[in-house]
Write a protein that holds these residues in place. Structure first.
Motif, PDB file in Angstrom:
ATOM      1  N   THR A 162       0.844  -1.183   0.000  1.00 11.27           N
ATOM      2  CA  THR A 162       0.000   0.000   0.000  1.00 11.27           C
ATOM      3  C   THR A 162       0.879   1.232   0.000  1.00 11.27           C
ATOM      4  OG1 THR A 162      -1.747  -1.149   1.192  1.00 11.27           O
ATOM      5  CG2 THR A 162      -1.795   1.255   1.262  1.00 11.27           C
ATOM      6  N   ASN A 163       0.624   2.115  -0.946  1.00 10.19           N
ATOM      7  CA  ASN A 163       1.335   3.376  -1.020  1.00 10.19           C
ATOM      8  C   ASN A 163       0.829   4.255   0.133  1.00 10.19           C
ATOM      9  OD1 ASN A 163       1.833   6.156  -1.617  1.00 10.19           O
ATOM     10  ND2 ASN A 163       2.128   5.643  -3.764  1.00 10.19           N
ATOM     11  N   PRO A 164       1.679   4.586   1.119  1.00 13.14           N
ATOM     12  CA  PRO A 164       1.200   5.348   2.270  1.00 13.14           C
ATOM     13  C   PRO A 164       0.840   6.795   1.945  1.00 13.14           C
ATOM     14  CG  PRO A 164       3.560   5.012   2.431  1.00 13.14           C
ATOM     15  CD  PRO A 164       3.084   4.222   1.251  1.00 13.14           C
ATOM     16  N   MET A 165       1.333   7.317   0.839  1.00 13.21           N
ATOM     17  CA  MET A 165       1.012   8.697   0.482  1.00 13.21           C
ATOM     18  C   MET A 165      -0.416   8.823  -0.029  1.00 13.21           C
ATOM     19  SD  MET A 165       4.591  10.008  -1.241  1.00 13.21           S
ATOM     20  CE  MET A 165       4.552   8.840  -2.596  1.00 13.21           C
ATOM     21  N   TRP A 166      -0.891   7.821  -0.790  1.00 12.80           N
ATOM     22  CA  TRP A 166      -2.211   7.908  -1.417  1.00 12.80           C
ATOM     23  C   TRP A 166      -3.136   6.781  -0.983  1.00 12.80           C
ATOM     24  CZ3 TRP A 166       1.467   8.057  -5.934  1.00 12.80           C
ATOM     25  CH2 TRP A 166       2.012   9.331  -6.072  1.00 12.80           C
ATOM     26  N   GLN A 167      -2.650   5.885  -0.108  1.00 15.19           N
ATOM     27  CA  GLN A 167      -3.451   4.760   0.372  1.00 15.19           C
ATOM     28  C   GLN A 167      -4.032   3.946  -0.781  1.00 15.19           C
ATOM     29  OE1 GLN A 167      -3.474   3.810   3.621  1.00 15.19           O
ATOM     30  NE2 GLN A 167      -1.952   5.439   3.735  1.00 15.19           N
ATOM     31  N   ARG A 168      -3.159   3.655  -1.753  1.00 12.72           N
ATOM     32  CA  ARG A 168      -3.554   2.832  -2.893  1.00 12.72           C
ATOM     33  C   ARG A 168      -2.675   1.600  -2.956  1.00 12.72           C
ATOM     34  NH1 ARG A 168      -4.202   7.164  -7.790  1.00 12.72           N
ATOM     35  NH2 ARG A 168      -6.026   8.250  -6.976  1.00 12.72           N
ATOM     36  N   THR A 169      -3.238   0.534  -3.495  1.00 13.37           N
ATOM     37  CA  THR A 169      -2.481  -0.696  -3.664  1.00 13.37           C
ATOM     38  C   THR A 169      -1.564  -0.565  -4.863  1.00 13.37           C
ATOM     39  OG1 THR A 169      -4.286  -1.985  -2.706  1.00 13.37           O
ATOM     40  CG2 THR A 169      -2.668  -3.185  -4.043  1.00 13.37           C
ATOM     41  N   GLY A 170      -0.323  -0.999  -4.665  1.00 14.64           N
ATOM     42  CA  GLY A 170       0.640  -0.984  -5.753  1.00 14.64           C
ATOM     43  C   GLY A 170       1.297  -2.341  -5.900  1.00 14.64           C
TER      44      GLY A 170
END
Length: 177
Positions: A162-170
């Motif tokens: 999870t990208n902590p800046m945008w809370q998206r799965t990567g």
């Protein structure tokens, strides 16, 4: 200015020209990427010009110190700036910290024409020449176009995070050079 002209690496890929970013390229990148579609998987909103001024300066430094960077990608027909591709050290303390990341971003008008794959393939040559043994690419899990580029480059999926800046799965992809 360093420029890399490459013939197509595959019959279906276009020839590309890459160059070390100039001061003026900050303005070009800002213009080309000032599009919500282009920025959808990069935080959503277009960035300020100052972001690209700092980014192009940092890329010149990377190239001087390491022999690779995020190169400016030029249109083969007229030399217009259409995006960037290349590699740089992963800049955050989360995700693939300590790795070299390869990435690409193109203006919307240039999607689907093979430029990202051709340019990333060319950029990998500068990374190999610099002695880097592997690269990673962190791609938003919804970005099917970039995931397809990682596959065409021969990268393999190694981690989901999870990208902590945008809370998206990567998805983190890796390629051994």
């Amino acid at each position: 200015m360093t420029s890399v002209n490459t013939p197509p690496t595959h019959p279906s890929l276009p020839a590309v020209e890459l160059r070390v970013p100039t001061d003026e390229d900050a303005v070009h990148w800002h213009r080309v990427f000032n599009d919500p579609d282009v920025m959808e998987f990069h935080g959503g909103a277009p960035a300020e010009l100052s972001v690209y001024e700092e980014l192009t300066a940092r890329q010149r430094k990377h190239h001087a110190e390491r022999g690779f960077c995020l190169f400016t990608l030029l249109a083969p027909a007229d030399g217009a700036v259409i995006g960037f591709t290349g590699a740089q050290p992963w800049p955050w303390d989360w995700g693939p910290a300590g790795e070299i990341e390869i990435g690409w971003r193109l203006g919307r008008a240039y999607w689907g024409k093979g430029y990202a794959t051709a340019a990333a393939t060319a950029a990998l040559e500068s990374v190999r020449a610099a002695g880097v043994r592997r690269v990673v690419s962190l791609v938003d899990a919804r970005n099917e176009r970039s995931i397809a580029v990682t596959r065409r480059l021969g990268m393999r999926h190694v981690e989901t995070l999870t990208n902590p800046m945008w809370q998206r799965t990567g998805h983190c992809y890796r390629l051994d050079l």
